[in-house]
Design a protein around this motif. Structure first.
Motif, mmCIF file in Angstrom:
data_model
loop_
_atom_site.group_PDB
_atom_site.id
_atom_site.type_symbol
_atom_site.label_atom_id
_atom_site.label_comp_id
_atom_site.label_asym_id
_atom_site.label_seq_id
_atom_site.Cartn_x
_atom_site.Cartn_y
_atom_site.Cartn_z
ATOM 1 N N HIS A 182 -7.216 -35.154 47.135
ATOM 2 C CA HIS A 182 -8.258 -34.306 46.412
ATOM 3 C C HIS A 182 -8.488 -32.744 47.078
ATOM 4 O O HIS A 182 -8.590 -32.713 48.252
ATOM 5 C CB HIS A 182 -9.538 -34.704 46.291
ATOM 6 N N PRO A 183 -8.546 -31.542 46.493
ATOM 7 C CA PRO A 183 -8.451 -30.471 47.109
ATOM 8 C C PRO A 183 -9.701 -30.155 47.799
ATOM 9 O O PRO A 183 -10.849 -30.617 47.409
ATOM 10 C CB PRO A 183 -8.232 -29.474 46.029
ATOM 11 N N ASN A 184 -9.860 -29.337 48.975
ATOM 12 C CA ASN A 184 -11.045 -28.786 49.523
ATOM 13 C C ASN A 184 -11.565 -27.740 48.637
ATOM 14 O O ASN A 184 -10.795 -27.090 47.616
ATOM 15 C CB ASN A 184 -10.940 -28.400 51.042
ATOM 16 N N ASP A 185 -12.442 -27.040 49.284
ATOM 17 C CA ASP A 185 -12.901 -25.833 48.670
ATOM 18 C C ASP A 185 -11.925 -24.644 48.341
ATOM 19 O O ASP A 185 -11.699 -24.102 47.287
ATOM 20 C CB ASP A 185 -14.164 -25.253 49.252
ATOM 21 N N GLY A 186 -11.084 -24.398 49.501
ATOM 22 C CA GLY A 186 -9.899 -23.449 49.343
ATOM 23 C C GLY A 186 -8.982 -24.038 48.474
ATOM 24 O O GLY A 186 -8.497 -23.064 47.485
ATOM 25 N N GLY A 187 -8.728 -25.030 48.474
ATOM 26 C CA GLY A 187 -7.714 -25.458 47.465
ATOM 27 C C GLY A 187 -8.128 -25.350 46.090
ATOM 28 O O GLY A 187 -7.152 -25.016 45.133
ATOM 29 N N TYR A 188 -9.429 -25.885 45.675
ATOM 30 C CA TYR A 188 -9.892 -25.614 44.450
ATOM 31 C C TYR A 188 -9.867 -23.957 43.904
ATOM 32 O O TYR A 188 -9.566 -23.608 42.951
ATOM 33 C CB TYR A 188 -11.222 -26.023 44.279
ATOM 34 N N ARG A 189 -10.236 -23.359 45.022
ATOM 35 C CA ARG A 189 -9.975 -21.761 44.761
ATOM 36 C C ARG A 189 -8.629 -21.353 44.329
ATOM 37 O O ARG A 189 -8.471 -20.439 43.210
ATOM 38 C CB ARG A 189 -10.645 -20.887 45.971
ATOM 39 N N LYS A 190 -7.712 -21.780 44.662
ATOM 40 C CA LYS A 190 -6.223 -21.762 44.543
ATOM 41 C C LYS A 190 -5.885 -22.097 43.213
ATOM 42 O O LYS A 190 -5.381 -21.683 42.156
ATOM 43 C CB LYS A 190 -5.280 -22.568 45.545
ATOM 44 N N MET A 191 -6.366 -23.437 42.956
ATOM 45 C CA MET A 191 -6.376 -24.067 41.535
ATOM 46 C C MET A 191 -7.155 -23.136 40.566
ATOM 47 O O MET A 191 -6.458 -22.981 39.614
ATOM 48 C CB MET A 191 -6.752 -25.607 41.554
ATOM 49 N N SER A 192 -8.264 -22.614 40.941
ATOM 50 C CA SER A 192 -8.858 -21.765 39.982
ATOM 51 C C SER A 192 -7.936 -20.798 39.456
ATOM 52 O O SER A 192 -7.966 -20.159 38.369
ATOM 53 C CB SER A 192 -10.337 -21.341 40.423
ATOM 54 N N ALA A 193 -7.410 -19.956 40.419
ATOM 55 C CA ALA A 193 -6.539 -18.830 40.310
ATOM 56 C C ALA A 193 -5.412 -19.149 39.517
ATOM 57 O O ALA A 193 -5.037 -18.334 38.505
ATOM 58 C CB ALA A 193 -6.056 -18.383 41.741
ATOM 59 N N GLY A 194 -4.788 -20.199 39.455
ATOM 60 C CA GLY A 194 -3.655 -20.845 38.616
ATOM 61 C C GLY A 194 -4.035 -20.959 37.155
ATOM 62 O O GLY A 194 -3.406 -20.610 36.295
ATOM 63 N N TRP A 195 -5.402 -21.343 36.972
ATOM 64 C CA TRP A 195 -5.756 -21.641 35.813
ATOM 65 C C TRP A 195 -5.970 -20.363 34.960
ATOM 66 O O TRP A 195 -5.783 -20.296 33.872
ATOM 67 C CB TRP A 195 -7.124 -22.590 35.983
ATOM 68 N N PHE A 196 -6.785 -19.662 36.008
ATOM 69 C CA PHE A 196 -6.931 -18.136 35.457
ATOM 70 C C PHE A 196 -6.022 -17.366 35.151
ATOM 71 O O PHE A 196 -5.862 -16.712 33.774
ATOM 72 C CB PHE A 196 -7.828 -17.359 36.403
ATOM 73 N N LYS A 197 -4.949 -17.514 35.695
ATOM 74 C CA LYS A 197 -3.692 -16.734 35.221
ATOM 75 C C LYS A 197 -2.902 -17.355 33.871
ATOM 76 O O LYS A 197 -2.920 -16.690 33.136
ATOM 77 C CB LYS A 197 -2.489 -16.781 36.236
ATOM 78 N N ALA A 198 -3.288 -18.639 33.847
ATOM 79 C CA ALA A 198 -2.382 -19.146 32.695
ATOM 80 C C ALA A 198 -3.319 -18.849 31.259
ATOM 81 O O ALA A 198 -2.897 -18.720 30.273
ATOM 82 C CB ALA A 198 -2.473 -20.765 32.824
ATOM 83 N N ILE A 199 -4.558 -18.862 31.562
ATOM 84 C CA ILE A 199 -5.601 -18.385 30.469
ATOM 85 C C ILE A 199 -5.478 -17.153 30.106
ATOM 86 O O ILE A 199 -5.499 -16.785 28.771
ATOM 87 C CB ILE A 199 -7.106 -18.710 31.101
#
Length: 199
Positions: free
Chosen positions: A169-186
């Motif tokens: 499971h991602p840590n907070d930094g990992g989730y921020r990277k995940m957020s950036a990936g989702w945002f780009k796709a959106i």
């Protein structure tokens, strides 16, 4: 899981979207996190088939979401259910796009996970299995899009083993990277005019 406040990528993504001028309302039968828009349909430890069963809940797809973010398959691999996982993902994707006509579905690529979570006797490196699944998922998304469904992929490959709180499971930094990936796709699907109110 792994998020210090239970926000996962959702609060950071919410902040990115609203800063970009989007009106955002998170939907789902679950609530977690430190912010008011904390509804979601995330289920810890669920394989694709179990997620598909939860998708039948009226509070999930019955709420007629405009956009669905789907990240599923890690538990299938970790729980010795690798065989047929892409096909199960396709069935779930088809369920979502059929139950909610016009919905935009973004499927996230799976990050790797630590060797300790690999099924016994299956080798210690998750990367080949993850890569195989992600390749298949991308082909599924492309095929569905070619047939007219609003299905796209989010590249979450920026999340590495070092970004995982417990090896899966991602840590907070990992989730921020995940957020950036989702945002780009959106952003990409909005540019196609897929989202209601986007141009």
């Amino acid at each position: 899981m792994g998020s210090s406040k239970g926000d996962s990528y959702r609060k950071d993504l919410f902040d990115k979207l609203t800063a970009a001028g989007a009106k955002v309302e998170y939907l789902g039968s679950q609530k977690s996190g430190s912010f008011s828009q904390n509804s979601h349909e995330g289920w810890i430890g669920f394989e694709i088939d179990k997620i598909s069963q939860k998708a039948d809940d009226p509070k999930a797809l019955g709420a007629k979401p405009n956009l669905v973010l789907l990240l599923a398959g890690t538990n299938d691999i970790a729980h010795s259910q690798r065989n047929g996982a892409p096909q199960r993902l396709q069935k779930l994707a088809e369920k979502i796009t059929t139950r909610v006509p016009g919905v935009v579905l973004i499927v996230g690529t799976l990050p790797p996970f630590a060797a300790k979570y690999m099924p016994s006797g299956q080798g210690g490196d998750s990367a080949p299995w993850i890569n195989e699944f992600n390749t298949a998922a991308s082909k599924i998304a492309k095929s569905m899009a070619e047939k007219g469904a609003k299905v796209a992929m989010a590249d979450l490959s920026a999340v590495k083993l070092g970004d995982l709180q417990d090896g899966i499971h991602p840590n907070d930094g990992g989730y921020r990277k995940m957020s950036a990936g989702w945002f780009k796709a959106i952003e990409e699907v909005a540019a196609k005019g897929w989202l209601k109110g986007s141009s």
